[in-house]
Design a protein around this motif. Structure first.
Motif, PDB file in Angstrom:
ATOM      1  N   TYR A  26       0.819  -1.211   0.000  1.00 11.47           N
ATOM      2  CA  TYR A  26       0.000   0.000   0.000  1.00 11.47           C
ATOM      3  C   TYR A  26       0.848   1.255   0.000  1.00 11.47           C
ATOM      4  O   TYR A  26       0.488   2.252  -0.636  1.00 11.47           O
ATOM      5  CB  TYR A  26      -0.936  -0.004   1.205  1.00 11.47           C
ATOM      6  CG  TYR A  26      -2.048   1.002   1.081  1.00 11.47           C
ATOM      7  CD1 TYR A  26      -3.230   0.674   0.439  1.00 11.47           C
ATOM      8  CD2 TYR A  26      -1.897   2.297   1.557  1.00 11.47           C
ATOM      9  CE1 TYR A  26      -4.238   1.594   0.290  1.00 11.47           C
ATOM     10  CE2 TYR A  26      -2.905   3.229   1.412  1.00 11.47           C
ATOM     11  CZ  TYR A  26      -4.062   2.870   0.782  1.00 11.47           C
ATOM     12  OH  TYR A  26      -5.058   3.786   0.617  1.00 11.47           O
ATOM     13  N   VAL A  27       1.996   1.184   0.693  1.00 10.78           N
ATOM     14  CA  VAL A  27       2.836   2.375   0.868  1.00 10.78           C
ATOM     15  C   VAL A  27       3.282   2.945  -0.487  1.00 10.78           C
ATOM     16  O   VAL A  27       3.398   4.154  -0.650  1.00 10.78           O
ATOM     17  CB  VAL A  27       4.048   2.033   1.767  1.00 10.78           C
ATOM     18  CG1 VAL A  27       5.209   2.979   1.532  1.00 10.78           C
ATOM     19  CG2 VAL A  27       3.635   2.093   3.231  1.00 10.78           C
ATOM     20  N   TYR A  29       1.673   3.431  -3.045  1.00 10.52           N
ATOM     21  CA  TYR A  29       0.676   4.325  -3.639  1.00 10.52           C
ATOM     22  C   TYR A  29       0.537   5.636  -2.879  1.00 10.52           C
ATOM     23  O   TYR A  29      -0.201   6.515  -3.305  1.00 10.52           O
ATOM     24  CB  TYR A  29      -0.694   3.620  -3.689  1.00 10.52           C
ATOM     25  CG  TYR A  29      -0.701   2.450  -4.626  1.00 10.52           C
ATOM     26  CD1 TYR A  29      -0.615   2.624  -6.001  1.00 10.52           C
ATOM     27  CD2 TYR A  29      -0.766   1.146  -4.140  1.00 10.52           C
ATOM     28  CE1 TYR A  29      -0.608   1.552  -6.860  1.00 10.52           C
ATOM     29  CE2 TYR A  29      -0.760   0.055  -4.997  1.00 10.52           C
ATOM     30  CZ  TYR A  29      -0.685   0.271  -6.361  1.00 10.52           C
ATOM     31  OH  TYR A  29      -0.672  -0.793  -7.216  1.00 10.52           O
ATOM     32  N   LEU A  30       1.207   5.751  -1.738  1.00  9.71           N
ATOM     33  CA  LEU A  30       1.125   6.997  -0.973  1.00  9.71           C
ATOM     34  C   LEU A  30       1.989   8.073  -1.629  1.00  9.71           C
ATOM     35  O   LEU A  30       2.957   7.765  -2.320  1.00  9.71           O
ATOM     36  CB  LEU A  30       1.617   6.783   0.467  1.00  9.71           C
ATOM     37  CG  LEU A  30       0.800   5.862   1.377  1.00  9.71           C
ATOM     38  CD1 LEU A  30       1.450   5.785   2.751  1.00  9.71           C
ATOM     39  CD2 LEU A  30      -0.615   6.362   1.514  1.00  9.71           C
ATOM     40  N   THR A  31       1.652   9.313  -1.360  1.00 11.62           N
ATOM     41  CA  THR A  31       2.488  10.404  -1.846  1.00 11.62           C
ATOM     42  C   THR A  31       3.771  10.459  -1.012  1.00 11.62           C
ATOM     43  O   THR A  31       3.863   9.809   0.037  1.00 11.62           O
ATOM     44  CB  THR A  31       1.747  11.745  -1.707  1.00 11.62           C
ATOM     45  OG1 THR A  31       1.421  11.929  -0.323  1.00 11.62           O
ATOM     46  CG2 THR A  31       0.468  11.777  -2.511  1.00 11.62           C
ATOM     47  N   ALA A  38       4.014   8.670   7.478  1.00 13.62           N
ATOM     48  CA  ALA A  38       3.806   7.288   7.934  1.00 13.62           C
ATOM     49  C   ALA A  38       5.076   6.754   8.598  1.00 13.62           C
ATOM     50  O   ALA A  38       5.002   6.066   9.623  1.00 13.62           O
ATOM     51  CB  ALA A  38       3.422   6.403   6.747  1.00 13.62           C
TER      52      ALA A  38
END
Lengths: 58, 174
Positions: A26-27, A29-31, A38
């Motif tokens: 998931y990370v 896809y984070l900005t 995070a």
């Protein structure tokens, strides 16, 4: 008795590995800012968890 | 026997504060995942051909590199393919979008279907519609009995959303 503890250990390891794998997926896809935040929160989380267990006497 | 110095024990109250902080950090981490996952620029493309309607969700376009990701669809020659493109701006500031939609055959641009530049306001969306008449797009060097393919490329600033269309010839092959 000891076998149960070993199985518990395996269960915990697999759970952590699974959660870690999903988080890693998931990370990506984070900005950049989301990833930084995070990371800082994770460091804070483990620091506080460590301090808590230190207080418990571990 | 000499007395050993033991570390002063942490008070239960202080210890619990660390536990509450751990829970708070964990919840904040989950909140970041949800919030950051929701925010961003999202593209949704709907392709309608004859009786078939395909909606290509934003998650599809986010997979891998935009150069390698493409959607594949098909139609019979002469059918019209209707496209609907929605650009959703889930950011705190306005987004300046330069959108160009073009038909490409064998790495050469055939015609431009949409060319637009506009400001999409924060938490707002913009939509474009266009149609593709497959009957007029056959490359000159392709025999009438042969199927052919073309690409419809939506270019939004530096992002490319590519759809490959397989057009089936209706002329009997034998």
């Amino acid at each position: 008795m000891k076998l149960e503890y070993i199985l518990f250990g395996f269960g915990i390891i697999f759970c952590l590995a699974g959660v870690g794998y999903l988080a890693a997926q998931y990370v990506q896809y984070l900005t950049d800012w989301g990833q930084l935040l995070a990371l800082l929160l994770t460091v804070g989380l483990f620091t506080c968890l460590g301090k808590f267990f230190e207080g418990v006497g571990w | 026997m000499p007395a050993t110095k033991s570390k002063p024990k942490m008070s239960i109250r202080k210890r619990n504060i660390y536990l509450y902080l751990t829970v708070a950090f964990f919840l904040a981490l989950i909140a970041i995942f949800v919030f950051d996952g929701y925010m961003g620029i999202y593209d949704t493309v709907t392709i309608t051909t004859a009786e078939r309607e395909d909606t290509i969700e934003p998650e599809f376009w986010l997979r891998g590199d935009s150069q390698d990701t493409y959607y594949y669809t098909w139609a019979d020659e002469g059918q019209t393919i209707n496209f609907h493109y929605e650009l959703e701006n889930r950011c705190l500031r306005n987004y300046v979008a330069e959108v160009e939609v073009a038909v490409w055959v064998s790495e050469s641009r055939q015609n431009i279907l949409v060319s637009d530049a506009l400001v999409v306001r924060s938490f707002d969306s913009a939509e474009w519609d266009w149609s593709l008449a497959t009957g007029t797009l056959r490359p000159v060097d392709t025999p009438e009995t042969q199927d052919f393919e073309l690409s419809v490329i939506i270019k939004r600033n530096d992002v490319e959303l590519r759809t490959i269309v397989h057009v089936a010839s209706l002329v009997p092959k034998y």
